[in-house]
Scaffold this active site. Structure first.
Site, mmCIF file in Angstrom:
data_model
loop_
_atom_site.group_PDB
_atom_site.id
_atom_site.type_symbol
_atom_site.label_atom_id
_atom_site.label_comp_id
_atom_site.label_asym_id
_atom_site.label_seq_id
_atom_site.Cartn_x
_atom_site.Cartn_y
_atom_site.Cartn_z
ATOM 1 C CE LYS A 165 -3.135 -8.434 -4.337
ATOM 2 N NZ LYS A 165 -3.458 -7.391 -3.336
ATOM 3 C CD GLU A 225 -5.598 -6.100 0.156
ATOM 4 O OE1 GLU A 225 -4.604 -5.823 -0.562
ATOM 5 O OE2 GLU A 225 -5.596 -7.047 0.962
ATOM 6 N NE ARG A 226 -3.824 -2.770 4.373
ATOM 7 C CZ ARG A 226 -2.727 -3.025 5.072
ATOM 8 N NH1 ARG A 226 -1.773 -2.124 5.161
ATOM 9 N NH2 ARG A 226 -2.594 -4.163 5.696
ATOM 10 C CG PHE A 244 -0.217 0.452 2.506
ATOM 11 C CD1 PHE A 244 -0.071 1.803 2.806
ATOM 12 C CD2 PHE A 244 0.353 -0.473 3.370
ATOM 13 C CE1 PHE A 244 0.611 2.215 3.950
ATOM 14 C CE2 PHE A 244 1.035 -0.075 4.507
ATOM 15 C CZ PHE A 244 1.170 1.275 4.799
ATOM 16 C CB CYS A 264 10.552 -0.399 2.616
ATOM 17 S SG CYS A 264 11.204 0.167 1.059
ATOM 18 C CB SER A 287 4.934 -7.296 5.624
ATOM 19 O OG SER A 287 4.005 -8.299 5.253
#
Ligand code: NAD
Length: 496
Positions: free
Chosen positions: A172, A175-176, A148, A280, A225
């Site tokens: 893909k 989804e957030r 995200f 990150c 993650s």
């Protein structure tokens, strides 16, 4: 309410047997729904990519590159819309979103060099009348699964290069914050990319598991993650796919006794709290060498932190926005609580921040914690929030050991005026990306990005030269055209 769907074979697809709320993290309100792709929808995207592959593979690299040139222009022309979509769903301030987009565009610019990048290697006369060359062929259908925190940039670490190398792509995204990547994929279609070459499926584990198990998907790039990165890498590899899976981080900055402390404080401010610490490459631990450096750092940093503005993405006077979800807000506050309970000193406390007009937003103020030690939960975990922890050590060796002993090895930095110390540090530290007086040493698009240890599973880093290698397979051809009339006899010795 708008539902964010998928882009399959150039067409919007709204299959939505399952949906999930999309929030504005500044207000805590549900603003959209995102469709969560089923197995069948994900397979449709793979089929579209597979069908587009033969023609795309044979499209000359220069023609593929021309589409990327047009795509770059469209990204620039629509930068404001992309920034707004990122801000509304991620909460990132407009200047930060613009920076993210720019770093994504730089990967598109690199991909524009496809004809040069795919030239291959040629050797004439490796034997009598024999020439040999290596060429880089595409893999087929490849997939990208993204986090995200960089909804525009991280997908662009992947698909521009994969596509110019002749592959077809299934993305893909997270989804957030699904709107920006879907919008960007539509711009690629507008730039002239044939249908099916780039597909987007929004979704969750159901869609991801199809990408990991379908035999038609030849390679998977993942960023997210560490627990999920490890799952993706082990599953994709067990299913015979090439995989690069980039994971989490805990990035330390060493502040040496000879460092320019004012400069280090300015650099650390942006690197620790920018994007609400949800990077990150965020510097989340400052390791002060010697008490003098430690005291000066904590004093100056706590003063500078009083001037930070936290709020809504649309106000560019703000320095950072909210966290992505309520759950993440509670998690970050929990880490600050645990540090306090385990004996650290909370010098600047952002736990109770309320932003006027945005009382239900997922905000946490910039937080500074001193006297943190290696055994504390908040030190060991990736917090992914606006929290800078200070660990005090006596020597540079001690600081380096701390970094080397940590499970993550994404980025690190040293603040010093001593060239010898800086050189020793960069030579020996067990971390993939190193800054010397540079707090966020994110490699430019023509180098490659990746950490060490449990920050990356796989061998090749993301984008740049490693990206070209990842998205192609080498074929080496050896060719002889004998002179007319010359016949060679059979030989049973190994050719030499
Ligand atoms: P995440 O791991 O929760 O999600 C990443 C992706 O994996 C998403 O697309 C998500 O839908 C999917 N996913 C989540 N759970 C899954 C499951 N059980 N099975 C299959 N797929 C699953 O990460 P996030 O919260 O979106 O992003 C933040 C994390 O990403 C941080 O740890 C951060 O350090 C990391 N990150 C790393 C880099 C890097 O380059 N190393 C860059 C950006 C972010």
């Amino acid at each position: 309410m708008e539902t964010i769907g998928h882009l399959i074979n150039g067409k919007q697809n709204l299959e939505a047997k399952r949906t999930q709320d999309v929030f504005d993290p500044s207000t805590g309100k549900v603003t959209k729904q995102v469709a969560l792709a089923s197995k069948i929808t994900t397979e449709e995207a793979i089929s579209a990519a597979q069908a587009a592959y033969p023609a795309w593979r044979n499209t000359p690299p220069i023609k593929r590159a021309r589409i990327m040139f047009r795509f770059k222009e469209l990204l620039e022309q629509n930068a404001e819309t992309i920034g707004r979509l990122i801000g509304e769903e991620h909460g990132k301030i407009s200047h930060d979103a613009a920076g993210e987009l720019q770093r994504g565009i730089e990967n598109v610019e690199y991909a524009c060099g496809a004809p040069e990048l795919l030239k291959g290697e040629h050797s004439k006369n490796v034997g009598p009348n024999i020439d040999s060359w290596s060429e880089f062929q595409p893999l087929g259908v490849v997939a990208g699964i993204t986090p995200f925190n960089f909804p525009a940039m991280v997908p662009m670490w992947m698909f521009p290069l994969a596509i110019v190398c002749g592959n077809c792509f299934v993305l893909k995204p997270s989804e957030r914050d699904p709107s920006a990547p879907l919008y960007i994929a539509q711009l690629l279609k507008e730039a002239g990319l044939p249908d099916g070459v780039m597909n987007v499926v929004n979704g969750d584990k159901e869609a991801v598991d199809v990408l990991l198990s379908d035999d038609r998907v030849k390679a998977v790039s993942f960023v997210g993650s560490t627990p999920i990165a490890e799952y993706i890498y082990s599953t994709a590899s067990a299913n015979g796919k090439r995989c690069q899976a980039l994971g989490g981080a805990k990035n330390h900055a060493i502040v040496m006794p000879d460092a320019d402390i004012d400069n280090a404080v300015n650099q650390l401010l942006g690197a620790a709290f920018g994007s609400c610490g949800e990077r990150c490459m965020a510097l989340s631990v400052a390791v002060a060498v010697g008490d003098e450096a430690g005291d000066a750092l904590v004093e100056k940093m706590s003063q500078a932190m009083q001037n930070l503005n936290v709020g809504n993405h649309a106000n560019s006077d703000n320095d950072f926005g909210p966290l992505i979800t309520k759950g993440q807000q509670q998690k970050v506050i929990g880490f600050i609580d645990s540090a306090e309970q385990q004996g650290a000193t909370v010098v600047v406390d952002g736990r109770d921040l309320k932003v006027k007009g945005y009382e239900n937003g997922y905000f946490v103020g910039a937080t500074l914690i001193d006297n943190v030690t290696e055994d504390m939960t908040s030190y060991q975990a990736e917090i992914f929030g606006p929290v800078l922890q200070v660990v005090r050590v006596k020597t540079m060796q001690e600081a380096m050991k701390l970094i080397d002993d940590h499970e993550y090895g994404n980025g690190t930095c040293i603040f010093t005026r001593d060239g010898e110390a800086a050189r020793y540090f960069s030579d020996n530290i067990q971390v993939g990306m190193v800054g010397i007086n540079v707090p966020l040493p994110v490699p430019v698009a023509y180098h490659s990005f990746g950490g060490w240890k449990r920050s990356l599973f796989g061998d090749l880093h993301a984008y740049g030269p490693d990206g070209v290698r990842f998205y192609t397979k080498r074929k080496t051809i050896t060719q002889r055209w004998p002179s007319s009339g010359v016949r060679e006899g059979a030989s049973f010795a190994f050719p030499s």
